[in-house]
Design a protein around this motif. Sequence first.
Motif, PDB file in Angstrom:
ATOM      1  N   SER A 103       0.579  -1.177   0.068  1.00 28.48           N
ATOM      2  CA  SER A 103      -0.004  -0.005  -0.007  1.00 28.48           C
ATOM      3  C   SER A 103       0.901   1.445  -0.069  1.00 28.48           C
ATOM      4  O   SER A 103       2.184   1.013   0.124  1.00 28.48           O
ATOM      5  N   TYR A 104       0.253   2.334  -0.576  1.00 24.50           N
ATOM      6  CA  TYR A 104       0.893   3.568  -0.258  1.00 24.50           C
ATOM      7  C   TYR A 104      -0.134   4.836  -0.304  1.00 24.50           C
ATOM      8  O   TYR A 104      -1.436   4.380  -0.051  1.00 24.50           O
ATOM      9  N   ARG A 105       0.124   5.924   0.129  1.00 24.64           N
ATOM     10  CA  ARG A 105      -0.722   6.906   0.367  1.00 24.64           C
ATOM     11  C   ARG A 105      -0.644   7.999  -0.983  1.00 24.64           C
ATOM     12  O   ARG A 105       0.496   8.373  -1.642  1.00 24.64           O
ATOM     13  N   GLU A 119     -10.056  -5.564  -4.263  1.00 23.45           N
ATOM     14  CA  GLU A 119      -8.819  -6.211  -4.634  1.00 23.45           C
ATOM     15  C   GLU A 119      -7.976  -5.219  -4.838  1.00 23.45           C
ATOM     16  O   GLU A 119      -8.232  -3.887  -5.067  1.00 23.45           O
ATOM     17  N   PRO A 120      -6.718  -5.495  -4.739  1.00 25.62           N
ATOM     18  CA  PRO A 120      -5.511  -4.684  -5.139  1.00 25.62           C
ATOM     19  C   PRO A 120      -5.670  -4.070  -6.526  1.00 25.62           C
ATOM     20  O   PRO A 120      -5.918  -4.831  -7.715  1.00 25.62           O
ATOM     21  N   GLU A 166      -6.223  12.199   1.671  1.00 24.76           N
ATOM     22  CA  GLU A 166      -5.298  11.461   1.198  1.00 24.76           C
ATOM     23  C   GLU A 166      -5.584   9.982   1.637  1.00 24.76           C
ATOM     24  O   GLU A 166      -6.211   9.794   2.525  1.00 24.76           O
ATOM     25  N   GLN A 167      -5.617   8.976   0.502  1.00 23.88           N
ATOM     26  CA  GLN A 167      -6.079   7.704   0.705  1.00 23.88           C
ATOM     27  C   GLN A 167      -4.961   6.691   0.794  1.00 23.88           C
ATOM     28  O   GLN A 167      -3.784   6.903   0.422  1.00 23.88           O
ATOM     29  N   ILE A 168      -5.380   5.563   1.364  1.00 27.38           N
ATOM     30  CA  ILE A 168      -4.487   4.414   1.533  1.00 27.38           C
ATOM     31  C   ILE A 168      -4.950   3.456   0.142  1.00 27.38           C
ATOM     32  O   ILE A 168      -5.952   2.812   0.233  1.00 27.38           O
TER      33      ILE A 168
END
Length: 308
Positions: free
Chosen positions: A54-56, A182-183, A251-253
């Motif tokens: 994950s990233y932001r 899902e990613p 900001e999202q994860i």
Amino acid sequence: MVVYQVFSRPQLVRHYATVCSEATLFQLFTWCLIIIPPFFIAYSSNDFWQYESSYREQPNVRYTRQMMVYLSDNNPGGDRAWGTFPNFVQLLDPTTIIRPLVRSREIDHNRDGRVDVFNFTLEFTLDQNQVVSGIRLLTFFDVQLHTFSYVCMQSLAYVSTSWSTPCTSVWIGSELHLRQTEPIPRFGGFYTYNTSLINSDSPHAVDYDFRTILSNYYQRNVSTMLTNIHDVWSSGQGNTFTLQLEITVPEQIVIYRPGFWQLIKFAWIQYVAIFLLFYVILSHVKEFVFDNQIIRSIRHNPLKQRKL
């Protein structure tokens, strides 16, 4: 008298054996213990392969100027509706159409080119004795992500609230968040959901039903939804009703599938950490076995040969 070291060098002692011998079998056995068990130990830790990471990132969100809204009335047949889709408006009973004055504002607090807050104001002119006891609203957005893979999709925000007494205005504050089942891919473009959520050319009422729209929408793997919803309403009865909707885009994860080299990087670190432990322990075991001739081998010490 003070004594200090003036010179040093390691002593290399070699052990020789034939190919078909106990020493060779022992050497193969120890190397198998050094190489194979660390892999299974690292793999069984459940974090050997990093299937997702994950990233932001703050999404780049744009309002598409499309909206659908229903006003609820406690009186039978008192509900009113409006939308920006011409076919949807044509399907409505003319007596139930209520056209609001719509104002929208996009605010970029940190001037990074991405909208931080959306402000919507809808002013409805009510008929005599008409009251508003609830509201349902759909507004539509374009959402983009750029940090890793390029994600472009159509999304929506759904608001539904009601109150027990008539009111003249309501303020609703919320946050627009990504919802993932899902990613997303690590590289390339992701355009799977870059299609209109409503078939605006359809003449069928079912295509504009909120239940149909939301049911199809939440079957997607990537979507948006409103969270942290709060409302403040003003009670009373008048000729107008005002809806103020404030949507913050934080900001999202973002969850994604790691690429090959990222998988190898984390797997290699775990494997080597356990490999070194086995290597040190079994190296001492081999040193003890061969130095004490527990398993026979031909020992070659160059320093002793020079003395002779």
